[in-house]
Design a protein around this motif. Structure first.
Motif, PDB file in Angstrom:
ATOM      1  N   TYR A  96      -8.613  17.334  -6.591  1.00 10.87           N
ATOM      2  CA  TYR A  96      -9.328  16.083  -6.896  1.00 10.87           C
ATOM      3  C   TYR A  96      -9.229  15.726  -8.380  1.00 10.87           C
ATOM      4  N   THR A  97      -9.410  16.710  -9.234  1.00 15.67           N
ATOM      5  CA  THR A  97      -9.378  16.374 -10.664  1.00 15.67           C
ATOM      6  C   THR A  97      -7.955  15.995 -11.091  1.00 15.67           C
ATOM      7  N   ASP A  98      -6.948  16.559 -10.419  1.00 17.20           N
ATOM      8  CA  ASP A  98      -5.579  16.120 -10.683  1.00 17.20           C
ATOM      9  C   ASP A  98      -5.390  14.683 -10.170  1.00 17.20           C
ATOM     10  N   ASP A  99      -5.937  14.393  -8.996  1.00 17.96           N
ATOM     11  CA  ASP A  99      -5.800  13.038  -8.431  1.00 17.96           C
ATOM     12  C   ASP A  99      -6.447  11.983  -9.333  1.00 17.96           C
ATOM     13  N   LEU A 100      -7.517  12.351 -10.015  1.00 19.35           N
ATOM     14  CA  LEU A 100      -8.155  11.401 -10.931  1.00 19.35           C
ATOM     15  C   LEU A 100      -7.194  10.953 -12.044  1.00 19.35           C
ATOM     16  N   LYS A 101      -6.209  11.815 -12.349  1.00 20.44           N
ATOM     17  CA  LYS A 101      -5.274  11.484 -13.437  1.00 20.44           C
ATOM     18  C   LYS A 101      -4.330  10.338 -13.075  1.00 20.44           C
ATOM     19  N   VAL A 110       0.874  -1.179   0.000  1.00 21.73           N
ATOM     20  CA  VAL A 110       0.000   0.000   0.000  1.00 21.73           C
ATOM     21  C   VAL A 110       0.910   1.227   0.000  1.00 21.73           C
ATOM     22  N   TYR A 111       0.777   2.059  -1.013  1.00 20.04           N
ATOM     23  CA  TYR A 111       1.481   3.335  -1.023  1.00 20.04           C
ATOM     24  C   TYR A 111       0.533   4.365  -0.420  1.00 20.04           C
ATOM     25  N   ALA A 112       0.921   4.922   0.711  1.00 21.56           N
ATOM     26  CA  ALA A 112       0.069   5.896   1.408  1.00 21.56           C
ATOM     27  C   ALA A 112       0.661   7.281   1.165  1.00 21.56           C
ATOM     28  N   VAL A 113      -0.024   8.072   0.335  1.00 25.99           N
ATOM     29  CA  VAL A 113       0.501   9.393  -0.047  1.00 25.99           C
ATOM     30  C   VAL A 113      -0.172  10.464   0.802  1.00 25.99           C
ATOM     31  N   ASP A 114       0.617  11.159   1.612  1.00 24.74           N
ATOM     32  CA  ASP A 114       0.081  12.247   2.445  1.00 24.74           C
ATOM     33  C   ASP A 114       1.235  13.166   2.818  1.00 24.74           C
ATOM     34  N   PRO A 115       1.091  14.475   2.629  1.00 23.59           N
ATOM     35  CA  PRO A 115       2.224  15.365   2.917  1.00 23.59           C
ATOM     36  C   PRO A 115       2.403  15.681   4.409  1.00 23.59           C
ATOM     37  N   PHE A 116       1.376  15.449   5.218  1.00 25.66           N
ATOM     38  CA  PHE A 116       1.440  15.742   6.656  1.00 25.66           C
ATOM     39  C   PHE A 116       2.068  17.114   6.913  1.00 25.66           C
ATOM     40  N   TYR A 134       2.899  15.680  -1.583  1.00 25.98           N
ATOM     41  CA  TYR A 134       1.616  16.018  -2.210  1.00 25.98           C
ATOM     42  C   TYR A 134       1.386  15.094  -3.420  1.00 25.98           C
ATOM     43  N   SER A 135       0.175  14.553  -3.517  1.00 27.79           N
ATOM     44  CA  SER A 135      -0.171  13.695  -4.671  1.00 27.79           C
ATOM     45  C   SER A 135       0.056  14.446  -5.985  1.00 27.79           C
ATOM     46  N   THR A 136      -0.271  15.728  -5.979  1.00 31.91           N
ATOM     47  CA  THR A 136      -0.187  16.527  -7.209  1.00 31.91           C
ATOM     48  C   THR A 136       1.276  16.775  -7.626  1.00 31.91           C
TER      49      THR A 136
END
Ligand SMILES: C[S@@+](CC[C@H](N)C(=O)[O-])C[C@H]1O[C@@H](n2cnc3c(N)ncnc32)[C@H](O)[C@@H]1O
Length: 243
Positions: free
Chosen positions: A139-144, A73-79, A113-115
């Motif tokens: 969100y729309t970037d994350d959809l990519k 599981v890759y957990a992406v979060d900038p905290f 950051y996911s983006t």
């Protein structure tokens, strides 16, 4: 006949939920079950990418299932310190929760950051869970991220048809998309698949809009401290928004 609700070592969803439900967060039991079900359906050795982990409530569900599959599981979060959800304290809580759930060998924290990392990402994964920043642009970037997924793969989105940014993003980018098919939702957790949608699939997205309006009205009533009205009119018996 094998029971598909059990992981190879016989771990039930209830056991997975017991581990996850000790961790604060917004994901409901029905939503955890949806994540669990789709993670279980992946082949052994697969990976899941989660955007937005907070204290690890959903990460533990995914981690428990993927550990049994010898996956990742890759957990992406900038905290990020000083921001609404993040910071060092949240990261410490996340890491402790992952350790306590026994999934530290399966979960890999990607603290960014996911983006920011999306364009240079090069590790395969077979399921995507989006629960990061809920504004339209993020969100729309994350959809990519779905370009990394194989055909038919599940894409789960939290706060869909509940938050304004995620709902607007779904209408703008998923409704006209040729490679994302809306399947169903558990509360605000929507399941899409990387598949060509039919007209009926697109129509079902539009049919969720009354539910979105209901969620916004409930949110407004709760802000106005009219919880009793939300209960009587909408049957919403909780101090929290619709999740
Ligand atoms: C609603 S919480 C996630 C809840 C979590 N999935 C759970 O089950 O408890 C949203 C998280 O997204 C994170 N976040 C915000 N912007 C992000 C981004 N661009 N990339 C990844 N995570 C982000 C926040 O730090 C926060 O921890």
């Amino acid at each position: 006949m094998p029971d598909s609700s059990l992981t190879p070592s016989g771990q039930t969803f209830e056991e997975v939920w017991t581990a996850a439900d000790q961790i604060p967060g917004w994901m409901t039991k029905a939503q955890a079950e949806m994540l669990d079900e789709h993670a279980r359906s992946l082949p052994d050795g697969s990976a899941v990418l989660e955007i937005g982990s907070h204290q690890g409530r959903s990460t533990v569900v995914l981690g428990r299932v993927m550990r049994e599959k010898k996956g990742r599981v890759y957990a992406v979060d900038p905290f990020i310190d000083g921001k609404l959800f993040g910071g060092r304290k949240t990261r410490d809580a996340f890491e402790a929760n992952i350790r306590n759930a026994g999934v530290e060998d399966t979960v890999e924290l990607v603290c960014d950051y996911s983006t920011k990392i999306r364009k240079s990402w090069d590790k395969p994964f077979q399921m995507l869970y989006i629960d990061g920043k809920h504004d339209y642009w993020t969100y729309t970037d994350d959809l990519k991220w779905r370009v990394h997924l194989p055909p038919g793969a599940p894409v789960l989105v939290h706060d869909c048809f509940a938050s304004f940014g995620v709902t607007l993003g779904t209408l703008a980018k998923v409704l006209p998309a040729k490679d994302l098919r809306y399947v169903r939702r558990a509360g605000s957790m929507a399941l899409f698949r990387v598949e060509k949608p039919s007209r009926a699939d697109r129509l079902r997205i539009l049919r969720e809009l009354p539910w979105f309006v209901r969620a916004q009205v409930i949110k407004g009533l709760l802000r106005l401290r009219l919880r009793g009205v939300a209960r009587v009119v909408f049957g919403h018996d909780s101090p929290y928004d619709v999740y």
